[in-house]
Design a protein around this motif. Structure first.
Motif, PDB file in Angstrom:
ATOM      1  N   GLY A  57       0.762  -1.178   0.054  1.00 38.67           N
ATOM      2  CA  GLY A  57       0.053   0.089  -0.106  1.00 38.67           C
ATOM      3  C   GLY A  57       0.768   1.261  -0.126  1.00 38.67           C
ATOM      4  O   GLY A  57       0.289   2.497   0.273  1.00 38.67           O
ATOM      5  N   ALA A  58       2.187   1.118  -0.178  1.00 43.63           N
ATOM      6  CA  ALA A  58       2.754   2.199  -0.245  1.00 43.63           C
ATOM      7  C   ALA A  58       2.574   3.227  -1.310  1.00 43.63           C
ATOM      8  O   ALA A  58       2.394   2.586  -2.537  1.00 43.63           O
ATOM      9  CB  ALA A  58       4.386   2.178  -0.191  1.00 43.63           C
ATOM     10  N   ALA A  59       2.648   4.529  -1.366  1.00 40.66           N
ATOM     11  CA  ALA A  59       2.157   5.616  -2.339  1.00 40.66           C
ATOM     12  C   ALA A  59       3.305   5.628  -3.446  1.00 40.66           C
ATOM     13  O   ALA A  59       3.252   5.813  -4.655  1.00 40.66           O
ATOM     14  CB  ALA A  59       1.587   6.844  -1.910  1.00 40.66           C
ATOM     15  N   SER A  60       4.396   5.385  -2.753  1.00 35.07           N
ATOM     16  CA  SER A  60       5.687   5.340  -3.792  1.00 35.07           C
ATOM     17  C   SER A  60       6.912   4.609  -2.896  1.00 35.07           C
ATOM     18  O   SER A  60       6.661   4.601  -1.857  1.00 35.07           O
ATOM     19  CB  SER A  60       6.154   6.854  -4.071  1.00 35.07           C
ATOM     20  N   HIS A  61       7.905   4.103  -3.717  1.00 33.30           N
ATOM     21  CA  HIS A  61       9.137   3.763  -2.931  1.00 33.30           C
ATOM     22  C   HIS A  61      10.137   4.047  -3.771  1.00 33.30           C
ATOM     23  O   HIS A  61      10.372   4.346  -5.176  1.00 33.30           O
ATOM     24  CB  HIS A  61       8.971   2.168  -3.172  1.00 33.30           C
ATOM     25  N   THR A  62      11.361   4.346  -2.839  1.00 32.39           N
ATOM     26  CA  THR A  62      12.822   4.758  -3.813  1.00 32.39           C
ATOM     27  C   THR A  62      13.815   4.028  -3.037  1.00 32.39           C
ATOM     28  O   THR A  62      13.801   3.552  -1.679  1.00 32.39           O
ATOM     29  CB  THR A  62      12.922   6.338  -3.519  1.00 32.39           C
ATOM     30  N   ALA A  63      14.939   3.643  -3.690  1.00 33.82           N
ATOM     31  CA  ALA A  63      15.907   3.077  -3.084  1.00 33.82           C
ATOM     32  C   ALA A  63      17.247   4.224  -3.081  1.00 33.82           C
ATOM     33  O   ALA A  63      17.375   4.887  -4.042  1.00 33.82           O
ATOM     34  CB  ALA A  63      16.421   2.019  -4.007  1.00 33.82           C
TER      35      ALA A  63
END
Length: 400
Positions: A57-63
């Motif tokens: 359910g994350a709105a966005s993800h970044t590494a």
């Protein structure tokens, strides 16, 4: 009404997986997950973690790739200082956490987050490392910690995720494994009991090598520069090369028992073939290239540096002063160290360095003196013993 935006430090483990679902479902946050990679994740790992974050359910993800920064600002100084917590642990995960926290809070500020969150429990060191770093660098941003505040069990988290439609291989989550460039920590039911140790299968790397192998590590001004004759401009890749060789022999496995920041004793298993071999080789090279007092004072500074780093004090200005001293001490620490590897152990063979203080015209230990005479030593010994002679003379006089 716009949802409040929270950045969650996300590893893909059980605690942070629960936090994504809970913060979005129960608290109504717009959750943006971020993983700060200090060198412990492959491209496949990062892709899988991103997929799970979005599925939760994350709105966005970044590494956030910070492995080079982690090396430049931490690992190189830990090598300079031969840092081993309680003489055993190369401060693997504890040093990573500071830089992960810095990267996460900077990302949170860059996207205008209202809050930042992490999945640390209330019984460990990481909660302090994250909280302290967040508070210093962004006191205006709220810190949210569901796992700690609700005193959750792993069973509760697994049950909650299943009830909300998220399935994973929860069996793999039986052990808490934190892998990074400078080593891997392993926590599980055995580490909670003083009389137990981890089973073989708990270690991510398995022993596959037999017999003996020679390993040569070259340092230039204290930094690793070559492995088995192959030169590396990228120090991160040099560390990985040593790790790949040593881990096949099961080198660097141990149990760290230490005093936590919050005052209780803690145990954690770890494997760190690269750090253990690099520090051992570096320390031996220093024995040949540094003076007695350089070694003595550097050891004191290295111990303090490691303690401060472990206890979340990286941003304390005195750390920069210690780093300056450690770096200055390395100007002659150049040479190659030969090591013999065997399953579960290694032997330091010797060093080759143009700065080797054994290679002088002054004499050979236990063999011949060239720069002083027998009479010189007799006079030196007499003066050296003056203080003790006076003491025993006074003692004898008072006993008569």
């Amino acid at each position: 009404m716009n949802k409040k935006k929270v950045v969650l430090a996300f590893s893909g483990g059980l605690d942070t997986s629960f936090c994504v679902k809970y913060l979005s479902e129960e608290d109504g946050y717009e959750v943006h997950t971020a993983i700060a990679n200090t060198g412990g994740f492959t491209r496949e790992d990062l892709d899988r973690i991103e997929k799970n974050a979005l599925k939760l359910g994350a709105a966005s993800h970044t590494a956030l790739d910070i492995e080079q920064e982690y090396y430049e600002k931490s690992i190189r100084y830990m090598v300079f200082g031969n840092v081993m917590r309680n003489g055993t642990y190369p401060i693997s995960v504890s040093s990573e956490r500071i830089f992960q926290a810095i990267a996460i809070i900077e990302y949170a500020k860059s996207i205008g987050a209202d809050a930042v969150a992490h999945g640390s429990t209330g019984a460990g060191n990481d909660q302090v490392r994250f909280d302290l770093t967040f508070r210093i660098l962004a006191p205006e941003i709220e810190i949210i910690t569901p796992t700690r505040d609700m005193t959750l069990t792993r069973e509760y988290e697994i049950d909650y995720l299943r009830k909300h439609g998220f399935e994973a291989d929860f069996k793999k989550m039986e052990y808490s494994i934190n892998k990074g460039l400078w080593g891997t920590s392993i926590g599980g039911r055995e580490t909670l009991h003083s009389e137990q140790t981890l089973p073989e299968e708990a270690y991510p790397s398995q022993i596959t090598a037999t017999g003996e192998q020679t390993l040569k590590i070259t340092f230039t001004k204290g930094e690793i520069s070559a492995v088995d004759g192959r030169e590396y401009t990228d120090k991160v890749e040099a560390i990985r090369a040593v790790e790949a060789i040593g881990s096949r022999y099961g080198i660097g496995r141990d149990m760290h028992i230490g005093d936590t920041i919050i005052g209780i004793k803690g145990r954690v298993g770890f494997e760190a073939a690269g750090p253990i071999l690099i520090i051992a080789a570096h320390k031996m090279l220093e024995k040949h290239t540094l003076t007695k007092w350089q070694q003595y004072w550097k050891e004191q500074v290295g111990t303090w540096y490691g303690m401060f780093l472990h206890e979340a004090q990286y941003l304390e200005p005195v750390m920069r002063d210690m780093e300056a001293m450690l770096e200055s001490s390395q100007r002659n620490v150049t040479g190659t160290v030969e090591i013999t590897l065997r399953p579960r152990c290694f032997t330091l063979v010797g060093v080759d360095s143009t700065f080797d203080l054994m290679k002088t015209d002054f004499g050979e230990y236990g063999e011949i003196n060239k720069a002083w005479s027998a009479d010189d030593v007799k006079g030196f010994t007499k003066i050296l013993g003056n203080q003790m002679s006076i003491y025993f003379n006074v003692q004898k006089r008072n006993e008569e």
